[in-house]
Design a protein around this motif. Structure first.
Motif, PDB file in Angstrom:
ATOM      1  N   GLN A  59      -5.510   7.750  10.990  1.00 43.38           N
ATOM      2  CA  GLN A  59      -6.446   7.887   9.877  1.00 43.38           C
ATOM      3  C   GLN A  59      -7.889   7.853  10.359  1.00 43.38           C
ATOM      4  O   GLN A  59      -8.747   8.582   9.861  1.00 43.38           O
ATOM      5  CB  GLN A  59      -6.196   6.766   8.851  1.00 43.38           C
ATOM      6  CG  GLN A  59      -7.198   6.676   7.713  1.00 43.38           C
ATOM      7  CD  GLN A  59      -7.180   7.867   6.782  1.00 43.38           C
ATOM      8  OE1 GLN A  59      -6.223   8.635   6.772  1.00 43.38           O
ATOM      9  NE2 GLN A  59      -8.230   8.039   5.993  1.00 43.38           N
TER      10      GLN A  59
ATOM     11  N   ASP B 109      -8.217  -4.876   3.081  1.00 41.20           N
ATOM     12  CA  ASP B 109      -8.238  -3.421   3.182  1.00 41.20           C
ATOM     13  C   ASP B 109      -9.650  -2.882   3.418  1.00 41.20           C
ATOM     14  O   ASP B 109      -9.836  -1.935   4.194  1.00 41.20           O
ATOM     15  CB  ASP B 109      -7.681  -2.798   1.897  1.00 41.20           C
ATOM     16  CG  ASP B 109      -6.174  -2.957   1.780  1.00 41.20           C
ATOM     17  OD1 ASP B 109      -5.573  -3.603   2.664  1.00 41.20           O
ATOM     18  OD2 ASP B 109      -5.602  -2.443   0.800  1.00 41.20           O
TER      19      ASP B 109
ATOM     20  N   ASP C 293     -12.030  -3.997   5.080  1.00 38.45           N
ATOM     21  CA  ASP C 293     -12.585  -4.242   6.417  1.00 38.45           C
ATOM     22  C   ASP C 293     -11.860  -3.480   7.522  1.00 38.45           C
ATOM     23  O   ASP C 293     -12.327  -3.448   8.658  1.00 38.45           O
ATOM     24  CB  ASP C 293     -12.520  -5.745   6.741  1.00 38.45           C
ATOM     25  CG  ASP C 293     -13.470  -6.560   5.885  1.00 38.45           C
ATOM     26  OD1 ASP C 293     -14.366  -5.971   5.248  1.00 38.45           O
ATOM     27  OD2 ASP C 293     -13.310  -7.794   5.843  1.00 38.45           O
ATOM     28  N   VAL C 294     -10.715  -2.891   7.203  1.00 32.01           N
ATOM     29  CA  VAL C 294      -9.908  -2.246   8.240  1.00 32.01           C
ATOM     30  C   VAL C 294     -10.696  -1.139   8.937  1.00 32.01           C
ATOM     31  O   VAL C 294     -10.657  -0.993  10.169  1.00 32.01           O
ATOM     32  CB  VAL C 294      -8.605  -1.686   7.633  1.00 32.01           C
ATOM     33  CG1 VAL C 294      -7.857  -0.822   8.644  1.00 32.01           C
ATOM     34  CG2 VAL C 294      -7.711  -2.834   7.156  1.00 32.01           C
ATOM     35  N   LYS C 295     -11.441  -0.345   8.186  1.00 37.38           N
ATOM     36  CA  LYS C 295     -12.174   0.784   8.784  1.00 37.38           C
ATOM     37  C   LYS C 295     -13.190   0.320   9.819  1.00 37.38           C
ATOM     38  O   LYS C 295     -13.470   1.045  10.784  1.00 37.38           O
ATOM     39  CB  LYS C 295     -12.886   1.594   7.699  1.00 37.38           C
ATOM     40  CG  LYS C 295     -13.923   0.851   6.880  1.00 37.38           C
ATOM     41  CD  LYS C 295     -14.556   1.800   5.878  1.00 37.38           C
ATOM     42  CE  LYS C 295     -15.554   1.113   4.967  1.00 37.38           C
ATOM     43  NZ  LYS C 295     -14.874   0.223   3.977  1.00 37.38           N
TER      44      LYS C 295
ATOM     45  N   SER D  14       0.831  -1.206   0.000  1.00 38.20           N
ATOM     46  CA  SER D  14       0.000   0.000   0.000  1.00 38.20           C
ATOM     47  C   SER D  14       0.863   1.253   0.000  1.00 38.20           C
ATOM     48  O   SER D  14       0.575   2.227  -0.710  1.00 38.20           O
ATOM     49  CB  SER D  14      -0.922   0.004   1.224  1.00 38.20           C
ATOM     50  OG  SER D  14      -1.843  -1.065   1.174  1.00 38.20           O
TER      51      SER D  14
ATOM     52  N   ASN E  30      -5.701   4.798   2.006  1.00 37.90           N
ATOM     53  CA  ASN E  30      -6.342   3.790   1.169  1.00 37.90           C
ATOM     54  C   ASN E  30      -7.387   2.969   1.917  1.00 37.90           C
ATOM     55  O   ASN E  30      -8.180   2.255   1.301  1.00 37.90           O
ATOM     56  CB  ASN E  30      -5.288   2.839   0.592  1.00 37.90           C
ATOM     57  CG  ASN E  30      -4.445   2.175   1.658  1.00 37.90           C
ATOM     58  OD1 ASN E  30      -3.845   2.853   2.491  1.00 37.90           O
ATOM     59  ND2 ASN E  30      -4.394   0.856   1.659  1.00 37.90           N
ATOM     60  N   PHE E  31      -7.419   3.054   3.257  1.00 37.82           N
ATOM     61  CA  PHE E  31      -8.400   2.288   4.029  1.00 37.82           C
ATOM     62  C   PHE E  31      -9.733   3.015   4.177  1.00 37.82           C
ATOM     63  O   PHE E  31     -10.653   2.493   4.799  1.00 37.82           O
ATOM     64  CB  PHE E  31      -7.847   1.966   5.418  1.00 37.82           C
ATOM     65  CG  PHE E  31      -6.660   1.026   5.390  1.00 37.82           C
ATOM     66  CD1 PHE E  31      -6.658  -0.100   4.599  1.00 37.82           C
ATOM     67  CD2 PHE E  31      -5.540   1.287   6.176  1.00 37.82           C
ATOM     68  CE1 PHE E  31      -5.565  -0.959   4.567  1.00 37.82           C
ATOM     69  CE2 PHE E  31      -4.448   0.431   6.163  1.00 37.82           C
ATOM     70  CZ  PHE E  31      -4.465  -0.689   5.354  1.00 37.82           C
TER      71      PHE E  31
ATOM     72  N   ILE F 241      -2.595   4.058  10.868  1.00 37.58           N
ATOM     73  CA  ILE F 241      -3.982   3.652  10.613  1.00 37.58           C
ATOM     74  C   ILE F 241      -4.881   4.232  11.701  1.00 37.58           C
ATOM     75  O   ILE F 241      -5.977   4.733  11.423  1.00 37.58           O
ATOM     76  CB  ILE F 241      -4.118   2.118  10.563  1.00 37.58           C
ATOM     77  CG1 ILE F 241      -3.202   1.522   9.496  1.00 37.58           C
ATOM     78  CG2 ILE F 241      -5.570   1.722  10.278  1.00 37.58           C
ATOM     79  CD1 ILE F 241      -3.189   0.001   9.468  1.00 37.58           C
TER      80      ILE F 241
ATOM     81  N   PHE G  84      -2.560   6.007   6.244  1.00 36.17           N
ATOM     82  CA  PHE G  84      -3.006   5.017   5.274  1.00 36.17           C
ATOM     83  C   PHE G  84      -4.382   5.427   4.742  1.00 36.17           C
ATOM     84  O   PHE G  84      -5.423   4.893   5.145  1.00 36.17           O
ATOM     85  CB  PHE G  84      -3.071   3.626   5.913  1.00 36.17           C
ATOM     86  CG  PHE G  84      -1.740   2.945   5.994  1.00 36.17           C
ATOM     87  CD1 PHE G  84      -1.194   2.326   4.883  1.00 36.17           C
ATOM     88  CD2 PHE G  84      -1.023   2.930   7.170  1.00 36.17           C
ATOM     89  CE1 PHE G  84       0.047   1.697   4.947  1.00 36.17           C
ATOM     90  CE2 PHE G  84       0.210   2.306   7.259  1.00 36.17           C
ATOM     91  CZ  PHE G  84       0.744   1.683   6.140  1.00 36.17           C
TER      92      PHE G  84
END
Length: 382
Positions: free
Chosen positions: A301, A270, A272-274, A18, A179-180, A298, A177
């Motif tokens: 973020q 990716d 599911d990270v949020k 990433s 992208n999450f 993260i 990050f």
């Protein structure tokens, strides 16, 4: 500028891929020409502790990614190095995180820079690895001494780097990050993960290695449980085991934590990270050793407060008492910090402060520092 990025990228999974892809996009937005050269083989299967190294999603349409680097084939290193030498990029940007990559990267770098034009730059995560091997120093010397300049993300890394080379080195903190995605409402996150929204959740996130101190966190949770301070709370462990699973399962059983530890022991996609960071009250990084950690970025973020141990560069990125607590790397220290997080309006205050602190972690700043480093190196070598 013409830039070649060498390191993990699609179809390889995880935070390192990433990072390289986000940096490529940032350079593209700045008007640079960017090619990513990634692996045909990153780790031999015998050396890879996880279940899979790659993802099955389509490659990103906005990036030029070429799979051409085989990390254990010296003939391949010569071919790739000579190709980069012919391409004559202004600089090659490598991501370095383990001495395992040193023979491959060092050979490619030596060949690429023989054209008298291309500079070799490195965004370095670690110098001395968390898990040591006899060849570490030999491999580090082989690679690090061929690099023209470094961007480092913690002072510990800088100190270790100076034992190998006096090449120019600039600091730039680990960016967010992005992208999450963005934070979602807690109720939505709990629904997506199958969590009971009436409970409170504390998160341990990321690949599970022994140096990351999950054992300390389990002991800390057991200490809190014995004093009745985990009622209505659950510990979520989300990440794939890169070490033996059984000792941790035994620890959970010995402490009687089966009903309080939610073990999501798999690679977290990716998308599911949020949900994990939006459902959690805060994240705990009980590391025994560290340089810096992508997990803190993260957390920033998603404006999720943090408990981190006072090791490596973690305390540089997490101001104690502002966005979380920095504690000793002991079960007692972690337990006390977790307990303090639930005092008064601490969590809400830390969330608000995370939103302020996160402004200093940008990819634009990281790429500006890399560009500054290139100009410094090019000027010195004229």
């Amino acid at each position: 500028m013409k830039i070649t990025i060498l390191g993990p990228a699609h179809p390889y999974r995880g935070g390192l891929a990433s990072i390289m892809e986000i940096m490529a996009r940032t350079f593209l937005r700045r008007g640079d020409e960017v090619l990513i050269r990634t692996f045909t083989l990153q780790y031999p299967s015998l050396l890879f502790p996880g279940k899979s190294q790659t993802v099955t999603t389509p490659p990103p349409a906005d990036l030029h990614i070429t799979r051409c680097v085989h990390t254990v084939n010296p003939f391949n290193w010569w071919r790739v190095g000579r190709q980069i030498r012919r391409d004559r990029p202004d600089f090659v940007l490598l991501k370095y995180w383990t001495p395992f990559m040193a023979p491959c990267f060092g050979t490619i770098a030596r060949l690429a820079r023989r054209n008298g034009h291309t500079k070799v730059l490195c965004q370095i995560d670690n110098v001395e690895p968390h898990e040591h091997h006899l060849t570490d120093r030999i491999f580090n010397r082989y690679f690090l001494r061929t690099v023209d300049g470094f961007v480092y993300m913690s002072e510990q890394v800088h100190r270790e780097l100076e034992a190998y080379t006096r090449a120019p080195a600039l600091f730039s903190p680990h960016p967010l990050f992005e992208n999450f995605g963005e934070r979602v409402p807690r109720a939505e996150a709990c629904t997506c993960l199958g969590f009971d929204p009436a409970l409170r959740y504390v998160l341990f996130f990321g690949l599970i290695r022994d140096y990351k101190g999950l054992d300390l966190l389990l002991d800390a949770w057991a200490e809190l449980k014995r004093s009745g301070r985990t009622e209505g709370r659950r510990l979520v462990v989300a990440g794939e085991f890169y070490t033996a699973r059984e000792p941790y399962l035994k620890r959970i059983a010995d402490h009687g934590l089966q009903d309080e530890v939610l073990l999501h022991d798999r690679f977290i996609p990716d998308a599911d990270v949020k949900y994990y960071f939006s459902a959690a009250d805060f994240v705990v990084q009980p590391y025994k050793t560290a340089t810096q950690s992508g997990v803190t970025q993260i957390a920033y973020q998603f404006c999720t407060p943090m408990v981190v141990t006072r090791v490596g560069g973690l305390a540089e990125i997490v101001p104690d008492g502002r966005v979380g607590y920095v504690c000793p790397p002991t079960a007692e220290g972690v337990a006390a910090a977790i307990d303090r997080m639930y005092e008064g309006d601490t969590l809400e205050r830390f969330r608000q402060n995370c939103a302020i602190e996160r402004r200093r972690f940008s990819w634009e700043e990281m790429c500006s520092r890399i560009t500054e480093l290139y100009r410094t190196v090019a000027a010195q070598q004229q």
